[in-house]
Design a protein around this motif. Structure first.
Motif, PDB file in Angstrom:
ATOM      1  N   ILE A 103       0.861  -1.181   0.000  1.00 27.53           N
ATOM      2  CA  ILE A 103       0.000   0.000   0.000  1.00 27.53           C
ATOM      3  C   ILE A 103       0.898   1.232   0.000  1.00 27.53           C
ATOM      4  O   ILE A 103       1.807   1.356   0.827  1.00 27.53           O
ATOM      5  CB  ILE A 103      -0.921   0.004   1.230  1.00 27.53           C
ATOM      6  CG1 ILE A 103      -1.889  -1.177   1.161  1.00 27.53           C
ATOM      7  CG2 ILE A 103      -1.705   1.311   1.323  1.00 27.53           C
ATOM      8  CD1 ILE A 103      -2.737  -1.339   2.405  1.00 27.53           C
ATOM      9  N   THR A 104       0.674   2.119  -0.935  1.00 33.09           N
ATOM     10  CA  THR A 104       1.511   3.310  -1.058  1.00 33.09           C
ATOM     11  C   THR A 104       0.784   4.523  -0.491  1.00 33.09           C
ATOM     12  O   THR A 104      -0.426   4.501  -0.225  1.00 33.09           O
ATOM     13  CB  THR A 104       1.863   3.580  -2.529  1.00 33.09           C
ATOM     14  OG1 THR A 104       0.655   3.901  -3.241  1.00 33.09           O
ATOM     15  CG2 THR A 104       2.510   2.356  -3.154  1.00 33.09           C
ATOM     16  N   GLN A 132      -9.414   8.437  10.803  1.00 33.91           N
ATOM     17  CA  GLN A 132      -9.457   7.851  12.140  1.00 33.91           C
ATOM     18  C   GLN A 132      -8.768   6.489  12.116  1.00 33.91           C
ATOM     19  O   GLN A 132      -7.553   6.416  12.263  1.00 33.91           O
ATOM     20  CB  GLN A 132     -10.903   7.776  12.623  1.00 33.91           C
ATOM     21  CG  GLN A 132     -11.526   9.146  12.828  1.00 33.91           C
ATOM     22  CD  GLN A 132     -12.941   9.098  13.397  1.00 33.91           C
ATOM     23  OE1 GLN A 132     -13.694   8.159  13.172  1.00 33.91           O
ATOM     24  NE2 GLN A 132     -13.303  10.126  14.138  1.00 33.91           N
ATOM     25  N   ASP A 133      -9.497   5.437  11.886  1.00 39.05           N
ATOM     26  CA  ASP A 133      -8.907   4.099  11.838  1.00 39.05           C
ATOM     27  C   ASP A 133      -8.921   3.559  10.415  1.00 39.05           C
ATOM     28  O   ASP A 133      -9.895   3.735   9.684  1.00 39.05           O
ATOM     29  CB  ASP A 133      -9.684   3.136  12.749  1.00 39.05           C
ATOM     30  CG  ASP A 133      -9.582   3.530  14.214  1.00 39.05           C
ATOM     31  OD1 ASP A 133      -8.451   3.788  14.656  1.00 39.05           O
ATOM     32  OD2 ASP A 133     -10.625   3.568  14.879  1.00 39.05           O
ATOM     33  N   TYR A 134      -7.830   2.879  10.038  1.00 38.45           N
ATOM     34  CA  TYR A 134      -7.756   2.210   8.744  1.00 38.45           C
ATOM     35  C   TYR A 134      -8.009   0.711   8.922  1.00 38.45           C
ATOM     36  O   TYR A 134      -7.771   0.136   9.996  1.00 38.45           O
ATOM     37  CB  TYR A 134      -6.377   2.415   8.117  1.00 38.45           C
ATOM     38  CG  TYR A 134      -6.113   3.821   7.653  1.00 38.45           C
ATOM     39  CD1 TYR A 134      -6.548   4.252   6.405  1.00 38.45           C
ATOM     40  CD2 TYR A 134      -5.422   4.727   8.453  1.00 38.45           C
ATOM     41  CE1 TYR A 134      -6.308   5.543   5.962  1.00 38.45           C
ATOM     42  CE2 TYR A 134      -5.182   6.025   8.022  1.00 38.45           C
ATOM     43  CZ  TYR A 134      -5.621   6.423   6.783  1.00 38.45           C
ATOM     44  OH  TYR A 134      -5.389   7.703   6.361  1.00 38.45           O
ATOM     45  N   THR A 135      -8.470   0.084   7.851  1.00 36.81           N
ATOM     46  CA  THR A 135      -8.686  -1.362   7.817  1.00 36.81           C
ATOM     47  C   THR A 135      -8.069  -1.901   6.535  1.00 36.81           C
ATOM     48  O   THR A 135      -8.329  -1.373   5.450  1.00 36.81           O
ATOM     49  CB  THR A 135     -10.188  -1.704   7.851  1.00 36.81           C
ATOM     50  OG1 THR A 135     -10.764  -1.177   9.045  1.00 36.81           O
ATOM     51  CG2 THR A 135     -10.403  -3.209   7.808  1.00 36.81           C
ATOM     52  N   VAL A 136      -7.240  -2.926   6.661  1.00 37.48           N
ATOM     53  CA  VAL A 136      -6.604  -3.563   5.505  1.00 37.48           C
ATOM     54  C   VAL A 136      -7.035  -5.023   5.466  1.00 37.48           C
ATOM     55  O   VAL A 136      -6.739  -5.789   6.388  1.00 37.48           O
ATOM     56  CB  VAL A 136      -5.068  -3.457   5.574  1.00 37.48           C
ATOM     57  CG1 VAL A 136      -4.432  -4.174   4.373  1.00 37.48           C
ATOM     58  CG2 VAL A 136      -4.631  -1.999   5.603  1.00 37.48           C
ATOM     59  N   ASP A 137      -7.757  -5.390   4.403  1.00 36.19           N
ATOM     60  CA  ASP A 137      -8.269  -6.756   4.260  1.00 36.19           C
ATOM     61  C   ASP A 137      -8.975  -7.214   5.536  1.00 36.19           C
ATOM     62  O   ASP A 137      -8.702  -8.290   6.084  1.00 36.19           O
ATOM     63  CB  ASP A 137      -7.138  -7.723   3.895  1.00 36.19           C
ATOM     64  CG  ASP A 137      -6.677  -7.548   2.457  1.00 36.19           C
ATOM     65  OD1 ASP A 137      -7.366  -6.831   1.709  1.00 36.19           O
ATOM     66  OD2 ASP A 137      -5.632  -8.105   2.092  1.00 36.19           O
ATOM     67  N   TYR A 138      -9.851  -6.343   6.036  1.00 32.19           N
ATOM     68  CA  TYR A 138     -10.718  -6.596   7.197  1.00 32.19           C
ATOM     69  C   TYR A 138      -9.976  -6.657   8.527  1.00 32.19           C
ATOM     70  O   TYR A 138     -10.565  -7.009   9.545  1.00 32.19           O
ATOM     71  CB  TYR A 138     -11.527  -7.886   6.995  1.00 32.19           C
ATOM     72  CG  TYR A 138     -12.335  -7.878   5.721  1.00 32.19           C
ATOM     73  CD1 TYR A 138     -13.503  -7.145   5.631  1.00 32.19           C
ATOM     74  CD2 TYR A 138     -11.888  -8.570   4.590  1.00 32.19           C
ATOM     75  CE1 TYR A 138     -14.239  -7.102   4.446  1.00 32.19           C
ATOM     76  CE2 TYR A 138     -12.612  -8.538   3.406  1.00 32.19           C
ATOM     77  CZ  TYR A 138     -13.781  -7.804   3.344  1.00 32.19           C
ATOM     78  OH  TYR A 138     -14.505  -7.762   2.183  1.00 32.19           O
ATOM     79  N   GLU A 139      -8.699  -6.294   8.517  1.00 33.36           N
ATOM     80  CA  GLU A 139      -7.951  -6.158   9.772  1.00 33.36           C
ATOM     81  C   GLU A 139      -8.034  -4.687  10.175  1.00 33.36           C
ATOM     82  O   GLU A 139      -7.456  -3.825   9.509  1.00 33.36           O
ATOM     83  CB  GLU A 139      -6.496  -6.588   9.601  1.00 33.36           C
ATOM     84  CG  GLU A 139      -6.289  -8.076   9.439  1.00 33.36           C
ATOM     85  CD  GLU A 139      -6.619  -8.844  10.713  1.00 33.36           C
ATOM     86  OE1 GLU A 139      -6.477  -8.249  11.807  1.00 33.36           O
ATOM     87  OE2 GLU A 139      -7.033 -10.005  10.612  1.00 33.36           O
ATOM     88  N   GLY A 147       2.917   0.665   3.287  1.00 32.67           N
ATOM     89  CA  GLY A 147       3.919  -0.389   3.371  1.00 32.67           C
ATOM     90  C   GLY A 147       3.335  -1.761   3.621  1.00 32.67           C
ATOM     91  O   GLY A 147       4.020  -2.768   3.444  1.00 32.67           O
ATOM     92  N   MET A 148       2.064  -1.825   4.026  1.00 35.60           N
ATOM     93  CA  MET A 148       1.427  -3.110   4.268  1.00 35.60           C
ATOM     94  C   MET A 148       0.957  -3.715   2.949  1.00 35.60           C
ATOM     95  O   MET A 148       0.782  -3.026   1.943  1.00 35.60           O
ATOM     96  CB  MET A 148       0.230  -2.949   5.212  1.00 35.60           C
ATOM     97  CG  MET A 148       0.589  -2.438   6.593  1.00 35.60           C
ATOM     98  SD  MET A 148      -0.864  -2.302   7.663  1.00 35.60           S
ATOM     99  CE  MET A 148      -1.401  -4.027   7.746  1.00 35.60           C
TER     100      MET A 148
END
Length: 442
Positions: A103-104, A132-139, A147-148
């Protein structure tokens, strides 16, 4: 950053218009070089209602600050408030191509830019987009996703909107005062920079800025802005209550409030009487201090009830280990912190803009009344720091032959990072020109 870089904060309030010129000293503290203020006759509850009077007050405040600091002022950081301010939370989602490894920052910025296009009520415009909060592939619970790896990027954004005409009128006043508006900042966010620390925001805290026309609220938890609100009641309504309840003139009511007022009637001596001059050919009027306190307490209780409703609506009422921090001119009212504690059940303290101030010859600036203006100056320096960070990061990226383009841009704020994003381009779209062409007493 060079130590001789100057930033000017301009607070266009209901009771006063204040300008402060500051620079960072060698220890990174803010050194106030000049301050000017003027009576604000053209603003009601944060809304400009008389352009000419507001322009004259801005010119006087800026001129006094300029003379004190012996510098010329061309650009200012402007605060905005008023009951037209609204805040909502929106959820954004973007699906990335599966063959992308990381993720860039462009992915994150693109998700934020999508929020600029959401539908807002007619006559309103977005002024701040804060992640506020981010979610990557439901995490979920991710503060910085850059970088993830992941194909689905989501985020909750705190969106703050303001009335378009209010933005235009503020910027028009600034332009007619021969100034350029560098940025437009929501005033409670500016106040939070001057009176709150990172520990406060991490533990959970509610900032209550009691101004002349409005009471501004900003709630932080886990170092993230969670809720903002503006209550259309402030110190002026208390003055009006005293004027009508004691049947005195407006300036007499203001003096009674500031010199003898108490927020808790039981703490007032029932035998204490103050005598004020009567009208022409009439005897002096005697005012009971306890009756005066009863009038003040009734209105303060109403304001606190509004604050408590916002605390409950935010969903963080029981999570605020940092309690409530009061600032603004209304925070100087005797007993107001105790009344807040009694009615909300939360620890309450008065917030002074001292933490980030260095040695200063202008002691007056340390009053809660000037927390917003000091915060606007700090916001300007924070923006400078962010731009320097962007330049350094992009220079390194170019050296490493990455895909990050070089250009004038701000780093996208991660959750818990920058409090607000810049809105210059947004205002330009609204008024059809550069931002600079058209953004208290208690």
């Amino acid at each position: 950053m060079e130590n001789d870089k100057l930033i000017v904060g301009l607070d266009i309030g209901t009771t006063k218009i204040c300008a402060i010129i500051g620079r960072k000293n060698e220890f990174g503290k803010l050194e106030v070089l000049g301050m000017g203020k003027a009576v604000s006759d053209g603003v009601i509850r944060g809304i400009v209602t008389n352009i000419d009077k507001t322009v004259n007050a801005i010119q006087k405040a800026v001129s006094d600050a300029s003379d004190m600091a012996d510098v010329d002022i061309a650009e200012v950081i402007v605060g905005i408030a008023g009951q037209h301010i609204k805040s909502t939370v929106h959820h954004g989602v973007t699906i990335r191509r599966q063959n992308q490894d990381e993720i860039t920052i462009e992915d994150v910025r693109g998700l934020s830019n999508d929020m600029e296009n959401i539908v807002v009520p007619p006559g309103n415009s977005i002024i701040h987009v804060m992640p506020q909060d981010y979610t990557v592939d439901y995490e979920d619970g991710i503060k910085d996703p850059v970088g993830m790896s992941g194909s689905r990027l989501e985020a909750d954004f705190h969106i703050i909107t303001a009335q378009t005409t209010a933005i235009n009128n503020i910027n028009r006043c600034v332009k007619r005062a021969n100034l350029i508006s560098q940025d437009l900042i929501l005033e409670p966010l500016a106040s939070s920079l001057s009176v709150l620390g990172d520990i406060d925001k991490e533990a959970g805290v509610c900032l209550v800025d009691i101004g002349g026309g409005t009471t501004d609220i900003a709630i932080f938890y886990d170092n993230i802005i969670r809720h903002t609100a503006v209550i259309p009641l402030g110190g002026n309504i208390i003055t009006t209550d005293i004027k009508e309840g004691c049947m005195v003139l407006h300036h007499q009511a203001e003096l009674l409030k500031t010199k003898f007022g108490k927020a808790i009637a039981e703490e007032a001596n029932p035998n204490e009487i103050v005598s004020i001059p009567g009208l022409r050919n009439r005897p002096p009027k005697e005012i009971s201090i306890r009756n005066l306190a009863a009038i003040i307490q009734a209105r303060m209780e109403e304001i606190i009830e509004y604050v408590q409703n916002e605390l409950v609506a935010s969903g963080h009422y029981k999570k605020l280990a940092g309690g409530i921090v009061l600032t603004g001119g209304g925070a100087q009212l005797q007993g107001v912190a105790q009344l807040f504690e009694y009615m909300t059940g939360l620890d309450t303290r008065i917030g002074y803009p001292n933490e980030h101030l260095g040695k200063c010859k202008i002691e007056e600036v340390k009053s809660p009344m000037y927390a917003t203006t000091v915060g606007l100056v700090l916001a300007g320096f924070k923006s400078l720091d962010d731009r320097e960070t962007v330049y350094n990061e992009r220079s390194l990226a170019v050296g490493a032959k990455t895909s990050a383009p070089v250009g004038k841009s701000e780093r996208f704020p991660t959750s818990g990072d920058n409090l607000f994003s810049k809105i210059g381009s947004r205002i330009k779209d609204i008024i059809g020109g550069d931002v600079g062409d058209e953004g208290g007493n208690y």
